[in-house]
Design a protein around this motif. Structure first.
Motif, PDB file in Angstrom:
ATOM      1  N   ALA A 159       0.705  -1.415   0.149  1.00 49.36           N
ATOM      2  CA  ALA A 159       0.269  -0.118   0.203  1.00 49.36           C
ATOM      3  C   ALA A 159       1.057   1.077  -0.035  1.00 49.36           C
ATOM      4  O   ALA A 159       0.505   2.807  -0.754  1.00 49.36           O
ATOM      5  CB  ALA A 159      -1.016  -0.239   1.170  1.00 49.36           C
ATOM      6  N   VAL A 160       1.888   0.727   0.779  1.00 45.21           N
ATOM      7  CA  VAL A 160       3.012   2.726   0.235  1.00 45.21           C
ATOM      8  C   VAL A 160       3.137   2.139  -1.090  1.00 45.21           C
ATOM      9  O   VAL A 160       3.476   3.538  -1.321  1.00 45.21           O
ATOM     10  CB  VAL A 160       3.857   2.130   1.650  1.00 45.21           C
ATOM     11  CG1 VAL A 160       5.020   2.995   1.622  1.00 45.21           C
ATOM     12  CG2 VAL A 160       3.208   2.332   3.061  1.00 45.21           C
ATOM     13  N   GLY A 209      10.018  10.899   8.450  1.00 43.43           N
ATOM     14  CA  GLY A 209       9.459  11.818   8.861  1.00 43.43           C
ATOM     15  C   GLY A 209       8.327  11.558   9.064  1.00 43.43           C
ATOM     16  O   GLY A 209       7.130  12.256   9.700  1.00 43.43           O
ATOM     17  N   VAL A 210       7.546   9.962   8.424  1.00 50.99           N
ATOM     18  CA  VAL A 210       6.124  10.338   8.124  1.00 50.99           C
ATOM     19  C   VAL A 210       5.853   8.566   8.031  1.00 50.99           C
ATOM     20  O   VAL A 210       6.939   7.819   8.092  1.00 50.99           O
ATOM     21  CB  VAL A 210       5.494   9.803   6.438  1.00 50.99           C
ATOM     22  CG1 VAL A 210       4.177   9.918   6.587  1.00 50.99           C
ATOM     23  CG2 VAL A 210       5.617  11.711   6.087  1.00 50.99           C
ATOM     24  N   PHE A 211       5.188   8.124   9.605  1.00 49.31           N
ATOM     25  CA  PHE A 211       5.144   6.983   9.956  1.00 49.31           C
ATOM     26  C   PHE A 211       3.191   6.725   9.978  1.00 49.31           C
ATOM     27  O   PHE A 211       2.311   7.669  10.022  1.00 49.31           O
ATOM     28  CB  PHE A 211       5.418   6.839  11.556  1.00 49.31           C
ATOM     29  CG  PHE A 211       4.363   5.921  12.784  1.00 49.31           C
ATOM     30  CD1 PHE A 211       4.510   4.439  11.935  1.00 49.31           C
ATOM     31  CD2 PHE A 211       4.665   5.961  13.925  1.00 49.31           C
ATOM     32  CE1 PHE A 211       4.594   3.477  12.719  1.00 49.31           C
ATOM     33  CE2 PHE A 211       4.505   4.460  14.371  1.00 49.31           C
ATOM     34  CZ  PHE A 211       4.364   3.742  13.833  1.00 49.31           C
ATOM     35  N   ALA A 212       2.755   5.504   9.673  1.00 54.52           N
ATOM     36  CA  ALA A 212       1.639   4.781   9.566  1.00 54.52           C
ATOM     37  C   ALA A 212       1.603   3.617  10.383  1.00 54.52           C
ATOM     38  O   ALA A 212       2.611   3.270  10.416  1.00 54.52           O
ATOM     39  CB  ALA A 212       1.185   4.551   8.122  1.00 54.52           C
ATOM     40  N   THR A 213       0.925   3.024  10.847  1.00 56.79           N
ATOM     41  CA  THR A 213      -0.049   3.078  12.079  1.00 56.79           C
ATOM     42  C   THR A 213      -1.576   2.248  12.604  1.00 56.79           C
ATOM     43  O   THR A 213      -2.045   3.634  11.018  1.00 56.79           O
ATOM     44  CB  THR A 213       0.202   2.885  13.451  1.00 56.79           C
ATOM     45  OG1 THR A 213       0.500   1.926  14.259  1.00 56.79           O
ATOM     46  CG2 THR A 213       0.018   4.234  14.200  1.00 56.79           C
ATOM     47  N   GLY A 214      -1.811   1.386  12.839  1.00 61.42           N
ATOM     48  CA  GLY A 214      -3.613   1.391  13.517  1.00 61.42           C
ATOM     49  C   GLY A 214      -3.593   2.775  14.038  1.00 61.42           C
ATOM     50  O   GLY A 214      -4.877   3.896  13.471  1.00 61.42           O
ATOM     51  N   ILE A 223      -5.456   0.782   8.950  1.00 56.45           N
ATOM     52  CA  ILE A 223      -3.579  -0.280   8.413  1.00 56.45           C
ATOM     53  C   ILE A 223      -4.148   0.105   6.857  1.00 56.45           C
ATOM     54  O   ILE A 223      -2.756   0.850   6.826  1.00 56.45           O
ATOM     55  CB  ILE A 223      -3.146  -1.391   9.370  1.00 56.45           C
ATOM     56  CG1 ILE A 223      -1.454  -0.843   9.604  1.00 56.45           C
ATOM     57  CG2 ILE A 223      -3.777  -2.431   8.735  1.00 56.45           C
ATOM     58  CD1 ILE A 223      -1.095   0.479   9.483  1.00 56.45           C
ATOM     59  N   LEU A 224      -4.317  -0.173   6.292  1.00 60.85           N
ATOM     60  CA  LEU A 224      -3.933  -0.072   4.452  1.00 60.85           C
ATOM     61  C   LEU A 224      -4.492   1.152   4.297  1.00 60.85           C
ATOM     62  O   LEU A 224      -3.910   1.867   3.598  1.00 60.85           O
ATOM     63  CB  LEU A 224      -4.845  -1.082   4.615  1.00 60.85           C
ATOM     64  CG  LEU A 224      -4.208  -2.545   4.273  1.00 60.85           C
ATOM     65  CD1 LEU A 224      -5.399  -3.493   3.274  1.00 60.85           C
ATOM     66  CD2 LEU A 224      -3.075  -2.856   3.548  1.00 60.85           C
ATOM     67  N   ARG A 225      -5.680   1.460   4.538  1.00 65.30           N
ATOM     68  CA  ARG A 225      -5.639   3.089   4.966  1.00 65.30           C
ATOM     69  C   ARG A 225      -4.821   4.499   5.202  1.00 65.30           C
ATOM     70  O   ARG A 225      -4.631   4.795   4.881  1.00 65.30           O
ATOM     71  CB  ARG A 225      -7.491   3.575   4.696  1.00 65.30           C
ATOM     72  CG  ARG A 225      -8.478   2.632   4.441  1.00 65.30           C
ATOM     73  CD  ARG A 225      -9.411   2.796   4.957  1.00 65.30           C
ATOM     74  NE  ARG A 225     -10.212   4.452   4.360  1.00 65.30           N
ATOM     75  CZ  ARG A 225     -10.044   5.395   5.202  1.00 65.30           C
ATOM     76  NH1 ARG A 225      -9.771   6.152   6.071  1.00 65.30           N
ATOM     77  NH2 ARG A 225     -10.031   6.792   4.780  1.00 65.30           N
ATOM     78  N   ASN A 226      -4.180   3.849   5.885  1.00 68.08           N
ATOM     79  CA  ASN A 226      -3.460   5.339   6.329  1.00 68.08           C
ATOM     80  C   ASN A 226      -1.679   4.547   5.984  1.00 68.08           C
ATOM     81  O   ASN A 226      -1.358   5.863   5.798  1.00 68.08           O
ATOM     82  CB  ASN A 226      -3.211   4.410   8.069  1.00 68.08           C
ATOM     83  CG  ASN A 226      -4.316   4.643   9.630  1.00 68.08           C
ATOM     84  OD1 ASN A 226      -5.165   5.437   8.808  1.00 68.08           O
ATOM     85  ND2 ASN A 226      -4.714   4.181  10.196  1.00 68.08           N
ATOM     86  N   ALA A 227      -1.532   3.650   5.966  1.00 68.54           N
ATOM     87  CA  ALA A 227      -0.429   3.179   4.911  1.00 68.54           C
ATOM     88  C   ALA A 227      -0.327   4.228   3.372  1.00 68.54           C
ATOM     89  O   ALA A 227       0.812   4.815   2.958  1.00 68.54           O
ATOM     90  CB  ALA A 227      -0.259   2.308   4.816  1.00 68.54           C
ATOM     91  N   ASP A 228      -1.226   3.989   3.193  1.00 71.05           N
ATOM     92  CA  ASP A 228      -2.144   5.042   1.425  1.00 71.05           C
ATOM     93  C   ASP A 228      -2.290   6.643   2.088  1.00 71.05           C
ATOM     94  O   ASP A 228      -1.313   7.267   1.417  1.00 71.05           O
ATOM     95  CB  ASP A 228      -3.636   4.566   1.378  1.00 71.05           C
ATOM     96  CG  ASP A 228      -3.569   5.297   0.289  1.00 71.05           C
ATOM     97  OD1 ASP A 228      -2.515   4.698  -1.665  1.00 71.05           O
ATOM     98  OD2 ASP A 228      -4.597   6.313  -0.380  1.00 71.05           O
ATOM     99  N   LEU A 229      -2.600   6.885   2.760  1.00 75.23           N
ATOM    100  CA  LEU A 229      -2.179   7.801   3.510  1.00 75.23           C
ATOM    101  C   LEU A 229      -0.937   8.681   3.674  1.00 75.23           C
ATOM    102  O   LEU A 229      -0.160   9.410   3.392  1.00 75.23           O
ATOM    103  CB  LEU A 229      -3.176   8.653   4.460  1.00 75.23           C
ATOM    104  CG  LEU A 229      -3.162  10.372   4.749  1.00 75.23           C
ATOM    105  CD1 LEU A 229      -3.530  11.103   3.496  1.00 75.23           C
ATOM    106  CD2 LEU A 229      -4.267  10.206   5.880  1.00 75.23           C
ATOM    107  N   ALA A 230      -0.767   7.604   4.515  1.00 75.00           N
ATOM    108  CA  ALA A 230       1.213   8.114   4.935  1.00 75.00           C
ATOM    109  C   ALA A 230       2.135   8.603   3.670  1.00 75.00           C
ATOM    110  O   ALA A 230       2.773   9.323   3.698  1.00 75.00           O
ATOM    111  CB  ALA A 230       1.653   7.194   5.955  1.00 75.00           C
TER     112      ALA A 230
END
Length: 311
Positions: free
Chosen positions: A49-50, A120-125, A288-295
């Motif tokens: 996703a990232v 500088g950017v981190f994706a989590t649930g 987490i998949l949505r957050n990974a995409d936005l991050a």
């Protein structure tokens, strides 16, 4: 002599050297947060996703006492399938390294390592937070105090409703941690879209988040983190009635069995998984998949700004 420095995965090292966007990912969700064998599959999906969002994934963890920013697939598999993988918060990192442990990093530890590694950017649930009954137990996640001193943007779906959401937001304010809603003025409740509390600020695009990060860097007056609260669409949240009923049942069961301290969160999450027949787990993965995409899109937007502003 053992090397205690952070080791970079090859792709991550090249991306950072070239100024390309990188997104940090935690490994606790892989080793402790999701059931086997789905955990490894989902971990790979999160990294994809990232990539699909235009950035390079850097899953962070510890292998044989070595901190790694950008686990390769063999290392990711090791942490996903091995028994005895330690759950590492910031305070555990040095001890785990010195003893040669395999470990998965929490939100706090991932944030700290990512910032030290120049990510500088981190994706989590979801974030940890202030626990219910914290006035008596003083039970509060290290995520909050770590973000108070760590310059990183964390894309998350708020905090789980099993926590004291209002007290968590109060603590974030006290600690000086910025919180912006993504296309929302309401703080999300992880499994549910609306956690029940207003937010002062919202942003509508990844470019606006990148501008906030640039302004913070240029002002030079704040060294803490920024939480980008990304709520699930209402059509994707856990059924609200099911959520509320499951939470009430879980809290009552927890009290009856005398569950306290570190055991509270895994106990309640396991109850959610069981009582909702896996529906909460499916929601967790969507989050987490949505957050990974936005991050990823935020990291891309930040990388397009002047180097001094995107730091």
């Amino acid at each position: 002599m053992t090397d205690f420095h952070i080791r970079y995965g090859g792709e991550v090292a090249r991306a950072l050297q070239d100024g390309r966007p990188v997104v940090a990912l935690e490994s606790t969700i892989v080793s402790h947060g999701l059931p086997r064998p789905d955990n490894l599959r989902v971990a790979r999906e999160i990294e994809q996703a990232v990539r699909d969002g235009g950035a390079v994934p850097a899953t962070i963890g510890m292998v044989g006492g070595q901190l790694v920013a950008g686990l390769d697939d063999a290392e990711l598999t090791r942490l996903a399938t091995a028994d005895g993988v330690a759950k590492l918060s910031v305070r555990d990192l040095a001890v785990a390294a010195a003893t040669g442990a395999d470990g998965a990093t929490t939100v706090a530890a991932t944030s700290a390592v990512a910032a030290a590694a120049g990510i500088g950017v981190f994706a989590t649930g979801g974030l940890g937070g202030v626990h219910r009954e914290a006035a008596q137990t003083f039970d509060e996640s290290a995520d909050l105090t770590t973000l108070a001193r760590t310059p990183i943007a964390v894309v998350c779906a708020g905090v789980k409703s099993i926590l004291d959401v209002g007290a968590t937001l109060e603590r974030l304010e006290t600690l000086g941690v910025g919180v912006v809603g993504y296309r929302s003025r309401r703080f999300p409740g992880f499994f549910v879209t609306d956690g029940g509390f207003d937010l002062d600020w919202s942003v509508d695009t990844p470019e606006q988040v990148a501008a906030v990060l640039a302004a913070r860097a240029e002002q030079g007056v704040h060294g803490g983190g920024l939480i980008v609260a990304n709520p699930l669409p209402e059509t994707e949240q856990l059924d609200r009635d099911l959520h509320d009923r499951t939470l009430a049942e879980g809290l009552a069961l927890m009290a009856a069995e005398g569950v306290t301290g570190k055991a509270v969160t895994p106990f309640l999450l396991a109850h959610f998984h069981s009582a909702t027949e896996g529906a909460s787990l499916a929601v967790n993965v969507r989050i987490i998949l949505r957050n990974a995409d936005l991050a990823a899109r935020i990291a891309v937007a930040a990388s397009r700004r002047p180097a001094t502003a995107a730091a």
